[in-house]
Every structure is written in C-alpha cells, then in structure tokens.
Design a protein around this motif. Structure first.
Motif, PDB file in Angstrom:
ATOM      1  N   HIS A  82     -68.193 -15.988  17.683  1.00 34.49           N
ATOM      2  CA  HIS A  82     -68.002 -16.088  16.234  1.00 34.49           C
ATOM      3  C   HIS A  82     -69.317 -16.382  15.504  1.00 34.49           C
ATOM      4  O   HIS A  82     -69.334 -16.485  14.277  1.00 34.49           O
ATOM      5  N   HIS A  83     -70.396 -16.515  16.258  1.00 31.60           N
ATOM      6  CA  HIS A  83     -71.737 -16.754  15.715  1.00 31.60           C
ATOM      7  C   HIS A  83     -71.768 -17.994  14.826  1.00 31.60           C
ATOM      8  O   HIS A  83     -72.308 -17.979  13.700  1.00 31.60           O
ATOM      9  N   ILE A  84     -71.205 -19.085  15.340  1.00 31.59           N
ATOM     10  CA  ILE A  84     -71.171 -20.349  14.616  1.00 31.59           C
ATOM     11  C   ILE A  84     -72.088 -21.352  15.317  1.00 31.59           C
ATOM     12  O   ILE A  84     -72.010 -21.505  16.538  1.00 31.59           O
ATOM     13  N   PRO A  85     -72.954 -22.053  14.581  1.00 32.63           N
ATOM     14  CA  PRO A  85     -73.800 -23.086  15.191  1.00 32.63           C
ATOM     15  C   PRO A  85     -72.959 -24.075  15.989  1.00 32.63           C
ATOM     16  O   PRO A  85     -71.899 -24.520  15.529  1.00 32.63           O
ATOM     17  N   LEU A  86     -73.455 -24.409  17.173  1.00 29.10           N
ATOM     18  CA  LEU A  86     -72.634 -25.144  18.136  1.00 29.10           C
ATOM     19  C   LEU A  86     -73.419 -26.280  18.787  1.00 29.10           C
ATOM     20  O   LEU A  86     -74.560 -26.098  19.207  1.00 29.10           O
ATOM     21  N   LEU A  87     -72.783 -27.455  18.877  1.00 28.66           N
ATOM     22  CA  LEU A  87     -73.326 -28.573  19.631  1.00 28.66           C
ATOM     23  C   LEU A  87     -72.383 -28.848  20.794  1.00 28.66           C
ATOM     24  O   LEU A  87     -71.213 -29.189  20.590  1.00 28.66           O
ATOM     25  N   ILE A  88     -72.894 -28.680  22.029  1.00 31.73           N
ATOM     26  CA  ILE A  88     -72.096 -28.861  23.239  1.00 31.73           C
ATOM     27  C   ILE A  88     -72.377 -30.240  23.809  1.00 31.73           C
ATOM     28  O   ILE A  88     -73.531 -30.554  24.123  1.00 31.73           O
ATOM     29  N   GLU A  89     -71.356 -31.066  23.960  1.00 32.14           N
ATOM     30  CA  GLU A  89     -71.562 -32.365  24.602  1.00 32.14           C
ATOM     31  C   GLU A  89     -72.079 -32.141  26.025  1.00 32.14           C
ATOM     32  O   GLU A  89     -71.679 -31.205  26.710  1.00 32.14           O
ATOM     33  N   LYS A  90     -72.955 -33.053  26.470  1.00 26.37           N
ATOM     34  CA  LYS A  90     -73.508 -32.930  27.818  1.00 26.37           C
ATOM     35  C   LYS A  90     -72.416 -33.155  28.867  1.00 26.37           C
ATOM     36  O   LYS A  90     -71.430 -33.849  28.589  1.00 26.37           O
ATOM     37  N   PRO A  91     -72.570 -32.574  30.075  1.00 31.02           N
ATOM     38  CA  PRO A  91     -73.571 -31.566  30.440  1.00 31.02           C
ATOM     39  C   PRO A  91     -73.205 -30.222  29.818  1.00 31.02           C
ATOM     40  O   PRO A  91     -72.058 -30.002  29.444  1.00 31.02           O
ATOM     41  N   ILE A  92     -74.168 -29.330  29.741  1.00 30.68           N
ATOM     42  CA  ILE A  92     -73.946 -28.058  29.067  1.00 30.68           C
ATOM     43  C   ILE A  92     -72.775 -27.289  29.679  1.00 30.68           C
ATOM     44  O   ILE A  92     -71.983 -26.700  28.954  1.00 30.68           O
ATOM     45  N   CYS A  93     -72.655 -27.296  30.995  1.00 24.92           N
ATOM     46  CA  CYS A  93     -71.551 -26.629  31.696  1.00 24.92           C
ATOM     47  C   CYS A  93     -71.254 -27.378  32.989  1.00 24.92           C
ATOM     48  O   CYS A  93     -71.958 -28.335  33.340  1.00 24.92           O
ATOM     49  N   LEU A  94     -70.256 -26.921  33.695  1.00 20.43           N
ATOM     50  CA  LEU A  94     -69.882 -27.564  34.952  1.00 20.43           C
ATOM     51  C   LEU A  94     -70.880 -27.260  36.059  1.00 20.43           C
ATOM     52  O   LEU A  94     -71.189 -28.117  36.887  1.00 20.43           O
ATOM     53  N   THR A  95     -71.396 -26.018  36.090  1.00 21.23           N
ATOM     54  CA  THR A  95     -72.334 -25.598  37.131  1.00 21.23           C
ATOM     55  C   THR A  95     -73.541 -24.908  36.518  1.00 21.23           C
ATOM     56  O   THR A  95     -73.496 -24.441  35.371  1.00 21.23           O
ATOM     57  N   THR A  96     -74.614 -24.821  37.290  1.00 21.93           N
ATOM     58  CA  THR A  96     -75.809 -24.124  36.802  1.00 21.93           C
ATOM     59  C   THR A  96     -75.555 -22.631  36.651  1.00 21.93           C
ATOM     60  O   THR A  96     -76.168 -21.986  35.802  1.00 21.93           O
ATOM     61  N   GLU A  97     -74.655 -22.086  37.465  1.00 21.21           N
ATOM     62  CA  GLU A  97     -74.324 -20.662  37.332  1.00 21.21           C
ATOM     63  C   GLU A  97     -73.696 -20.397  35.969  1.00 21.21           C
ATOM     64  O   GLU A  97     -74.051 -19.433  35.271  1.00 21.21           O
ATOM     65  N   VAL A 103     -76.482 -19.541  28.602  1.00 21.78           N
ATOM     66  CA  VAL A 103     -77.784 -19.467  27.928  1.00 21.78           C
ATOM     67  C   VAL A 103     -78.151 -18.016  27.633  1.00 21.78           C
ATOM     68  O   VAL A 103     -78.650 -17.689  26.543  1.00 21.78           O
ATOM     69  N   ARG A 104     -77.892 -17.138  28.563  1.00 19.33           N
ATOM     70  CA  ARG A 104     -78.222 -15.715  28.377  1.00 19.33           C
ATOM     71  C   ARG A 104     -77.376 -15.069  27.277  1.00 19.33           C
ATOM     72  O   ARG A 104     -77.786 -14.059  26.683  1.00 19.33           O
ATOM     73  N   SER A 105     -76.213 -15.628  26.992  1.00 20.46           N
ATOM     74  CA  SER A 105     -75.309 -15.030  26.002  1.00 20.46           C
ATOM     75  C   SER A 105     -75.598 -15.468  24.574  1.00 20.46           C
ATOM     76  O   SER A 105     -75.006 -14.934  23.630  1.00 20.46           O
ATOM     77  N   ILE A 106     -76.506 -16.420  24.385  1.00 19.84           N
ATOM     78  CA  ILE A 106     -76.745 -16.980  23.055  1.00 19.84           C
ATOM     79  C   ILE A 106     -77.743 -16.116  22.277  1.00 19.84           C
ATOM     80  O   ILE A 106     -78.870 -15.905  22.731  1.00 19.84           O
ATOM     81  N   PRO A 107     -77.363 -15.597  21.111  1.00 18.24           N
ATOM     82  CA  PRO A 107     -78.311 -14.821  20.290  1.00 18.24           C
ATOM     83  C   PRO A 107     -79.484 -15.681  19.848  1.00 18.24           C
ATOM     84  O   PRO A 107     -79.340 -16.893  19.648  1.00 18.24           O
ATOM     85  N   GLU A 108     -80.636 -15.069  19.682  1.00 17.92           N
ATOM     86  CA  GLU A 108     -81.847 -15.819  19.335  1.00 17.92           C
ATOM     87  C   GLU A 108     -81.733 -16.518  17.980  1.00 17.92           C
ATOM     88  O   GLU A 108     -82.348 -17.564  17.768  1.00 17.92           O
ATOM     89  N   ASP A 109     -80.953 -15.955  17.064  1.00 13.92           N
ATOM     90  CA  ASP A 109     -80.866 -16.531  15.721  1.00 13.92           C
ATOM     91  C   ASP A 109     -79.724 -17.536  15.571  1.00 13.92           C
ATOM     92  O   ASP A 109     -79.470 -18.011  14.457  1.00 13.92           O
ATOM     93  N   LEU A 110     -79.058 -17.886  16.656  1.00 12.20           N
ATOM     94  CA  LEU A 110     -77.942 -18.832  16.586  1.00 12.20           C
ATOM     95  C   LEU A 110     -78.383 -20.213  17.059  1.00 12.20           C
ATOM     96  O   LEU A 110     -78.975 -20.361  18.135  1.00 12.20           O
ATOM     97  N   VAL A 111     -78.081 -21.238  16.266  1.00 10.21           N
ATOM     98  CA  VAL A 111     -78.413 -22.615  16.625  1.00 10.21           C
ATOM     99  C   VAL A 111     -77.367 -23.150  17.602  1.00 10.21           C
ATOM    100  O   VAL A 111     -76.186 -23.267  17.264  1.00 10.21           O
ATOM    101  N   VAL A 112     -77.823 -23.450  18.821  1.00 11.86           N
ATOM    102  CA  VAL A 112     -76.963 -24.067  19.835  1.00 11.86           C
ATOM    103  C   VAL A 112     -77.741 -25.220  20.454  1.00 11.86           C
ATOM    104  O   VAL A 112     -78.885 -25.048  20.888  1.00 11.86           O
ATOM    105  N   GLY A 113     -77.132 -26.389  20.496  1.00 15.94           N
ATOM    106  CA  GLY A 113     -77.781 -27.555  21.080  1.00 15.94           C
ATOM    107  C   GLY A 113     -76.881 -28.227  22.091  1.00 15.94           C
ATOM    108  O   GLY A 113     -75.692 -27.935  22.183  1.00 15.94           O
ATOM    109  N   VAL A 114     -77.473 -29.137  22.869  1.00 16.81           N
ATOM    110  CA  VAL A 114     -76.728 -29.897  23.875  1.00 16.81           C
ATOM    111  C   VAL A 114     -76.801 -31.379  23.498  1.00 16.81           C
ATOM    112  O   VAL A 114     -77.876 -31.898  23.208  1.00 16.81           O
ATOM    113  N   GLY A 115     -75.655 -32.045  23.525  1.00 19.99           N
ATOM    114  CA  GLY A 115     -75.551 -33.410  23.048  1.00 19.99           C
ATOM    115  C   GLY A 115     -75.996 -34.472  24.026  1.00 19.99           C
ATOM    116  O   GLY A 115     -75.168 -35.215  24.553  1.00 19.99           O
ATOM    117  N   HIS A 116     -77.289 -34.566  24.259  1.00 24.00           N
ATOM    118  CA  HIS A 116     -77.847 -35.665  25.051  1.00 24.00           C
ATOM    119  C   HIS A 116     -78.175 -36.797  24.083  1.00 24.00           C
ATOM    120  O   HIS A 116     -79.290 -36.898  23.558  1.00 24.00           O
TER     121      HIS A 116
END
Length: 321
Positions: A82-97, A103-116
């Motif tokens: 939906h191309h909405i700025p997103l803050l993901i509570e840590k950890p970013i995902c369950l696994t590194t895979e 990370v690869r799916s995030i468009p360059e112009d979309l603000v996405v952060g991780v909540g550390h």
C-alpha cells in the motif's frame, strides 16, 4: 496526520498511548484480530477501530506494526504494497531469510524503520559525544520473566537492543563473537576492532537491570538506561598506600541528560520521517544486520552447549553418583 497501529498487545498499547499524546496525530486507527481488545483500547484513547487491516491501511498516512514477530513478514508486506510509511517493532522479522526478502521488497522512496527503542534513549546521544576510543564495553540487560514473550530467545528479545547500540556507537572495522547460554539467559563476548565488548541478557532475573559501562584510557563511563543517568569517572590524580590500605583521589562527573520517554522520541521521529521522506535512524538494513548477529550468537551458544555436554563424562556431571 492519520496514524494506525496494527496489533494491540503490550507494545501496541504503548504505541497507541503515545500517538494519542502527539500533537501531529489527527486521527488514530487500531486493528487487531482480537476485536474486543482493540475496542477497549480505542475507547481509552479515543481511537477508531478498523474492521479489517485494509480499512486501516486505506485510512492511514503512517503505520506502526506491533504484531507478534512470526507475523512481521506477512503483515509488513501488506503495508509495503500500500506504499505506507511503516515502523516495524524489533526484531524486523522472525528469520534472516524473511528479513532479507522484506528488505529487498521495500521501494527506495518508502520510509520504513525498525523500532529499536533504546536507540532513542536520552543517554545515547550523550554517550555518542563522550565516547571516542573505547577499550572495553559492557552492557547488562536483565529482566524478570515475562509471559508475553513467546517464540524467541532472550537474544532476540532483549540482547538485540544492545547489539544495535554497540554497532551504532562503535564504527566496527572488524568484529567476531563467542557466546554461551540458553533461551532465557545468554552472554556474548565480541571482539570489535581488537577490543572486548561484553553483553549479557536474562529473563530469569529478580531485579531489572539496564546498565552500560565504557572504559577509555583516561576515564570510565557508567550509564543507566532506566533512570537516564550518566556518570564519568576520571582517573585518580593521586594513588597512595596508607597504613597498608589503598587510597585514591578520583573525580566523578554527572552528565546533564535531557530526560524524555524513548518511545515518544522514537514515534515522533518516525512521523517526522514519514512526513519529510527522510530515512528513519534505524533502517531495515540495520534491522537485518542486528538479526544476523542474533542468529550468529544463538547458533554459537547452542553448538557450544551441545559440545560441552557431549564431552563431560557421565560420572562427572552434577547429580551423578
């Protein structure tokens, strides 16, 4: 700005509370599969309760994701579509895979952060100004057991905060790590730029501890994350022995810290980034790196534990007759 919180568990409730207090939030939307819990929280903070995640996403300009970690990858993907700025509570995902794919799916112009959240503790910018050439760092993060924590070890639950802090405070040209522990208690000894960095984390503690100690050649810094206090100990100007007793004259300084709730600073920063298009201080790439370090630590201590148990003769183990 209209803001949404997906997931109204322990962290979701805190996000909703802080958003309800921020002046630049016009409307607050909540969504959780537990509709009753969402409605109760909505009444408390005068928030709209969405009947579906799509309804929330259609209404919001920015979103906090506070669902359990196993669902981060799937739900984050929907928000990103939906191309909405997103803050993901840590950890970013369950696994590194999963994190790598996200990370690869995030468009360059979309603000996405991780909540550390500890990155936004008021003592961190002060430490960043004080620390120059640390020769030893030690961080302890011990907590009484919590029933809300499921599906992750103490490394992903607690130690990950300090992994993020260490690598944000110390420019690492090289690093390695050894570890020991189990799902609830863990210790990691890093070598970063040839200097030792020790992290410990526990969910078995009876006392809550959030401390940091940094030693440099001419001073030692002590910090308390909970009370947001910093003390600097200068090397003594005089060392002597009197009547067979060691004495020293030392100098202790208390650093003035502008105390503020870390979550309020974090969410304010996120909304500023969402509105301006600037990168959030903790990027998805950094979130992925933190998770990679976590997996390296847990893999290391699980292998070590199995190795030690295998090598100890049965008649030498505790409890044997």
């Amino acid at each position: 700005m209209d803001v949404g919180v997906i997931g109204v568990g322990a962290m979701g409730k805190n996000h909703a509370r802080v958003y309800s207090e921020l002046k630049n939030v016009d409307n607050l939307y909540l969504f959780d599969l537990n509709t009753k819990a969402a409605e109760e929280l909505g009444k408390k903070f005068d928030a709209h309760v969405a009947g579906s995640m799509k309804e929330l996403l259609d209404a919001c300009d920015a979103v906090s994701l506070c669902v359990p970690t196993p669902y981060h990858f799937k739900v984050s993907g929907e928000v990103i579509k939906h191309h909405i700025p997103l803050l993901i509570e840590k950890p970013i995902c369950l696994t590194t895979e999963e994190a790598t794919a996200l990370v690869r799916s995030i468009p360059e112009d979309l603000v996405v952060g991780v909540g550390h959240i500890e990155r936004f503790n008021a003592i961190i910018p002060e430490l960043a100004q004080i620390v120059r050439h640390p020769c030893y760092v030690e961080i302890c993060r011990h907590n009484p057991g919590s029933a809300r924590v499921t599906g992750s070890t103490v490394v992903e639950d607690l130690m990950i905060h300090d992994i993020d802090l260490v690598f944000s405070l110390i420019p690492a040209k090289s690093w390695s790590v050894q570890s020991a522990g189990n799902a609830d208690v863990a210790a990691a000894l890093f070598t970063i730029n040839d200097n030792p960095v020790y992290l410990s984390a526990s969910r078995k503690a009876s006392k809550k501890v959030r401390s940091i100690l940094i030693e440099e050649e001419t001073f030692t810094v002590e910090g308390d994350f909970m009370h947001q206090e910093i003390y600097i100990h200068r090397k003594p100007g005089k060392i002597s022995f009197e009547d067979a007793r060691y004495t020293q004259d030392s100098v202790m300084e208390k650093v003035l810290v502008n105390q503020v709730e870390p979550l309020k600073r974090e969410l304010s920063t996120f909304l500023d980034c969402a509105g301006s298009g600037k990168k959030f201080p903790v990027t998805p790439e950094q979130g992925l790196f933190n998770l990679q370090v976590c997996e390296k630590i847990t893999s290391s201590f699980l292998k070590l534990y199995k190795h030690v148990v295998t090598r100890i003769p049965k008649d030498c183990r505790a409890g044997s007759n």
